[in-house]
Design an enzyme around this catalytic site. Structure first.
Site, PDB file in Angstrom:
ATOM      1  CE  LYS A 191      -4.254   1.428  -0.092  1.00 34.69           C
ATOM      2  NZ  LYS A 191      -5.158   1.037  -1.177  1.00 34.69           N
ATOM      3  CB  SER A 198      -8.553   1.305  -2.301  1.00 33.04           C
ATOM      4  OG  SER A 198      -7.163   1.088  -2.432  1.00 33.04           O
TER       5      SER A 198
END
Length: 601
Positions: free
Chosen positions: A185, A387
């Site tokens: 991430k 996401s």
């Protein structure tokens, strides 16, 4: 008495002019505009394809009294091409392609649409001016490619670029504390690192490999040249004149726009075109003539709900941003209308979003789970569903994605800026009186202490574990298996299929057909498509007395116009992605968003 009657009679000249003339003007205007919707029996359809190919139009991006010059949206093109494929009045289609800066998945879906028009017997011609890789890749789907006289091709391959702000911000006394779940991430990296991590390089390399492989394979096959030959052009030549492009088999002809239009028009009329010939029909005119619902059959309908742009919390900082996004209230209103409409038999959720606020994304998923119990939902992923955008997709009975759709990035990060260094440099003094141990813990003016930082990280971890649990439940995986494909990893659509994150490869029309099946709509009939959310222009808001909506639309439009004047087009999206977090709220946000984007130019 006669004089009185003359003065009061309604047929005197003044009254006649006051009543009848406006009626005549209105009737004339009606027939004038109506005539613009009447198409000739045979014509050439001229379609410009340019810009960022936004999924849907942002109506508030136009300023009062100023034209927006906004190109056709991506969905405009998809529905227009689908209808054109079966329209016998269209003799040929001219695609004027230039300056396309689009996600690879959108280019792929447009290529399929072009191929469908060709399969129906339509001749599709691409006209290129000074084209880049994205323009050329799209053009190779057409029957022939014509390069503008004096134009060129810039075929120099693909690249991924990331800016790192850490050193620059440190020089003025701004630093960041970060929480990252997990190592892939990488959205925090531009603010806490001076270079890319190995994890970022790994996944961006995989994405570029998939896109470049598709580019070389598709374009070389369509042009009838070897893959090695095309790669040699990219590696050794890059910039080609129109003449050289034709010599190498990359294009079929050279012409001016005027000459090409006359040539195509002449093939329709069978003679030299004359002034007044109505054979070149613009995409806007064609769209207006075939809407609404593109000749649908019956009353059965499918609700197409488009979730486009960053995800925000309702009433949050999005109203102050430069880009329109999507919040819970917008989704709630769309779902309520679609569920209440008895004609709507199924829903298609079209997602083109990098994600955003993690809690807002979770709220949206709960709404969609509720809606799915009432009517079937089919998810269609466009350019990106990552996401928070991917989280919303979990409610679908079936999930479709294009082979190059950017998918996954299941992870969470948080950034906490602090400006104590800037305060020291400027001599700013601050006195704070608090009640409660953590009342001033998240202040911009100081870093988090160890205890507060641990809580900061723990909160991010809780959101991550909840996210993975949602994926595991929806995709029928064990938690560990879901975690193995999460961790912030980004997948192309075809890799996401292998990882079990989606159900099938396909585009918007594939999702609509699946929704028709799940909604038990007669397969022999074409359902109506109802588009949500219904976006109001500034003029509609003003006409309805919604002055706050008018003000908000104009504010966003002004900021959009300003930032696009000051910042090159290719860089503006990366700035808007962090605008709220860095420039507006000054608050802590748990972000479930893609750290970057892949665009072919």
């Amino acid at each position: 008495m006669k004089d009185v009657n003359k003065k009061s009679g309604c047929w005197r000249i003044g009254c006649f002019s006051f009543v009848v003339v406006p009626i005549l003007i209105a009737v004339s205007a009606f027939f004038y505009f109506r005539s613009s919707y009447v198409l000739p029996d045979k014509f050439v359809l001229s379609v410009p394809i340019q810009g960022n190919l936004d999924e849907v139009h942002s109506l508030s991006s136009s300023l009062p009294l100023l034209s927006s010059a906004e190109p056709l949206s991506f969905q405009d093109l998809l529905f227009l091409f689908d209808h054109a494929a079966g329209d016998k009045r269209i003799g040929s289609i001219l695609l004027e392609i230039g300056g396309v800066h689009a996600n690879p998945a959108k280019l792929t879906e447009l290529r399929y649409s072009i191929e469908k028009m060709k399969a129906s017997g339509k001749k599709v011609v691409a006209f290129l001016r000074s084209a880049e890789d994205s323009d050329y890749l799209l053009a190779t789907a057409c029957d022939s490619i014509v390069v503008e006289e004096g134009g060129f091709l810039m075929l120099d391959g693909l690249k991924a670029e990331t800016l790192f702000y850490t050193k620059s911000l440190n020089k003025i006394g701004i630093t960041f504390q970060a929480s990252q779940w997990k190592t892939y991430k990488s959205g925090i990296e531009p603010f806490v690192r001076t270079g890319a991590s190995s994890e970022y390089l790994e996944q961006i390399g995989e994405l570029l490999d998939d896109v470049y492989d598709d580019y070389l394979g598709y374009a070389s096959k369509r042009r009838g040249i070897s893959r090695d030959s095309l790669q040699a052009v990219i590696d050794n030549m890059a910039l080609l004149s129109a003449k050289k492009a034709v010599q190498l088999g990359l294009a079929d002809g050279i012409a001016s726009s005027w000459a090409l239009n006359r040539s195509l028009a002449g093939k329709i009329t069978g003679r030299e075109p004359e002034r007044g010939d109505d054979v070149m029909v613009s995409a806007e005119r064609y769209r207006d003539s075939v809407e609404p619902n593109y000749n649908a059959d019956g009353r059965d309908a499918i609700a197409l709900i488009t979730l486009s742009g960053p995800i925000y919390r309702s009433g949050g900082a999005s109203g102050m941003g430069v880009a329109e996004g999507f919040d819970e209230k917008l989704l709630q209103r769309s779902l309520e209308v679609a569920l209440d409409n008895r004609d709507v038999k199924a829903l298609v959720l079209r997602i083109d979003s990098p994600g955003g606020d993690a809690l807002a994304s979770a709220d949206m998923l709960e709404m969609l789970y509720f809606a799915a119990k009432k009517k079937p939902i089919v998810v269609s992923m466009s350019g990106v569903a990552a996401s928070g955008g991917y989280m919303a997709a979990l409610a679908g009975n079936k999930i479709f994605a294009e082979p190059l759709t950017i998918t996954g990035s299941i992870g969470v990060y948080a950034l906490k800026p602090e400006i104590s260094g800037l305060v020291e440099k400027t001599g700013l003094q601050r006195e704070v009186v608090t009640r409660g141990r953590y009342a001033d813990a998240t202040s911009l003016f100081k870093p988090l202490d160890k205890d507060a930082y641990d809580k900061f990280v723990a909160a991010s971890g809780d959101v991550y574990h909840d996210f993975v649990s949602k994926v595991a439940t929806s995709r029928k995986m064990r938690w560990a298996a879901a975690d193995s494909v999460a961790g912030g990893r980004v997948w192309s659509g075809k890799r996401a299929l292998q990882a079990g994150l989606i159900d099938s490869l396909g585009g918007l029309h594939d999702a609509i057909r699946e929704a028709q099946i799940l909604g038990k709509i007669d397969k022999t009939k074409k359902p109506r498509i109802l588009f949500y959310p219904e976006r109001k222009s500034w003029m509609e808001s003003l006409a309805e007395g919604d002055f706050s909506g008018f003000s908000r639309s104009v504010t966003i439009a002004l900021k959009q116009r300003l930032i696009h004047e000051l910042v090159p087009e290719g860089q503006s999206s990366s700035i808007t992605a962090f605008y709220d977090m860095l420039m507006v709220s000054g608050q802590l946000h748990l972000i479930a968003a893609l750290p970057g984007e892949v665009v072919i130019r």
